[in-house]
Design a protein around this motif. Structure first.
Motif, PDB file in Angstrom:
ATOM      1  N   LEU A 188       7.643  26.903 -47.148  1.00  0.00           N
ATOM      2  CA  LEU A 188       6.629  26.065 -46.509  1.00  0.00           C
ATOM      3  C   LEU A 188       7.073  25.655 -45.115  1.00  0.00           C
ATOM      4  N   ASN A 201       5.363  16.830 -46.084  1.00  0.00           N
ATOM      5  CA  ASN A 201       4.910  17.909 -46.965  1.00  0.00           C
ATOM      6  C   ASN A 201       3.405  17.940 -47.072  1.00  0.00           C
ATOM      7  N   LEU A 205       0.946  20.981 -46.241  1.00  0.00           N
ATOM      8  CA  LEU A 205       0.014  21.532 -47.228  1.00  0.00           C
ATOM      9  C   LEU A 205      -1.417  21.507 -46.706  1.00  0.00           C
ATOM     10  N   ALA A 216      -2.780  23.476 -52.891  1.00  0.00           N
ATOM     11  CA  ALA A 216      -1.511  23.846 -52.273  1.00  0.00           C
ATOM     12  C   ALA A 216      -0.428  22.905 -52.774  1.00  0.00           C
ATOM     13  N   TRP A 227       1.645  17.969 -54.134  1.00  0.00           N
ATOM     14  CA  TRP A 227       0.484  18.853 -54.110  1.00  0.00           C
ATOM     15  C   TRP A 227      -0.714  18.183 -53.450  1.00  0.00           C
TER      16      TRP A 227
END
Length: 307
Positions: A188, A201, A205, A216, A227
């Motif tokens: 990522l 993160n 995503l 994602a 997520w």
């Protein structure tokens, strides 16, 4: 539960457990050695089968002794290998896996670059919404993945990718055909820019979602899982603490368990919890598959941690 199809890599692992990685190249005595089935898609399919799922692996091996062992391990794990094709003059993938006392590992892998790439022999007509719950890929066989994902998209079957290092340059082509994109943290970072923390993160995503995927996520080892969905849902799942013997294949187990949970109709939160638990339990034993749990073991593990 509907069938799950895993497309990608199958290998034979030679796993050596040592006390610690040396500070420089030298001879090191192995404390334990095993031979194990390996390969990302193959390990994911083994995780699904151990949980009781109906799973097929679509892959390729060479016509050598390693290929015979790969198929034997898969069949023993309960994976349908009807569509793993043996190419007589190709060489099967093998890996040397070195594991230290903390469970961390170094992998040296080899794949035959002369392995035939064409996918015109795959039974794509079998990918139907009535029969198949998920088609997943490790992006290690691009031709097979592209053919299977196009058929899945045309048939309304959800697709899932395991995005690891080396696959970030493929995202522009494959994300538009992907419903569930689950990255390793390094992958990522390579795709969406490096940074720290769950908030970063989520911004990474969000960039993945811009390519049309529905969901994602990113696996972060001991830091858990984050997520995000196209509908605006977001979540985090803490890692389950266990004394790790070997982390080899933990990410593969996560992806396989996630596909199993998704095909079982679980919610995003339940999928994340199940996948995280299976990945943790896998780390109990040496090798990529020996620690994979049955559904009964998974249920008992989660019940004990319900609060």
């Amino acid at each position: 539960m509907k069938k799950i199809i895993c497309v990608g890599h199958a290998a034979l692992d030679y796993v050596y457990r040592i006390e610690a990685f040396p500070p420089q190249p030298m001879k090191v005595r192995s404390l334990e050695h095993i031979e194990s089935g390996g390969g990302m898609a193959a390990n994911a399919s083994a995780a699904i089968a151990r949980l009781g799922g109906d799973v097929e692996l679509w892959s390729r091996v060479g016509g050598d002794s390693a290929g015979e062992r790969i198929l034997k391990f898969l069949a023993g794990d309960g994976v349908d290998i009807s569509h793993v094709r043996t190419f007589p003059h190709a060489r099967s993938s093998t890996s040397a896996v070195i594991v230290d006392h903390t469970g961390e590992r170094m992998i040296v892998g080899e794949r035959d670059h002369a392995m035939p790439l064409d996918a015109d022999w795959l039974p794509l007509q079998r990918i139907t919404a009535a029969e198949v719950g998920v088609v997943m890929s490790d992006l290690r066989w691009l031709e097979g993945t592209l053919a299977a994902f196009k058929q899945a998209r045309a048939s309304g079957v959800p697709t899932l990718i395991d995005a690891d290092l080396g696959s970030s340059g493929l995202m522009e082509e494959f994300l538009p055909l992907t419903d569930y994109a689950i990255f390793s943290a390094p992958a990522l970072d390579a795709f969406a820019g490096a940074g720290d923390g769950a908030a970063h993160n989520r911004s990474q995503l969000a960039k993945v979602l811009e390519h049309g995927v529905r969901y994602a996520g990113v696996t972060r080892g001991a830091d858990g899982y984050v997520w995000l969905t196209a509908d605006g849902e977001a979540g985090e799942q803490a890692a389950f603490p266990l004394d790790a013997v070997d982390t080899t294949g933990a990410g593969d187990a996560f992806h396989g368990a996630f596909a199993w949970a998704r095909a079982s109709g679980f919610s995003p939160e339940e999928c994340a919890r199940v996948a995280s638990a299976v990945a943790a339990l896998k780390c109990r034993r040496l090798g990529a598959r020996a620690g994979l749990p049955t559904q009964a073991e998974l249920d008992e593990f989660l019940r004990a941690r319900a609060n």
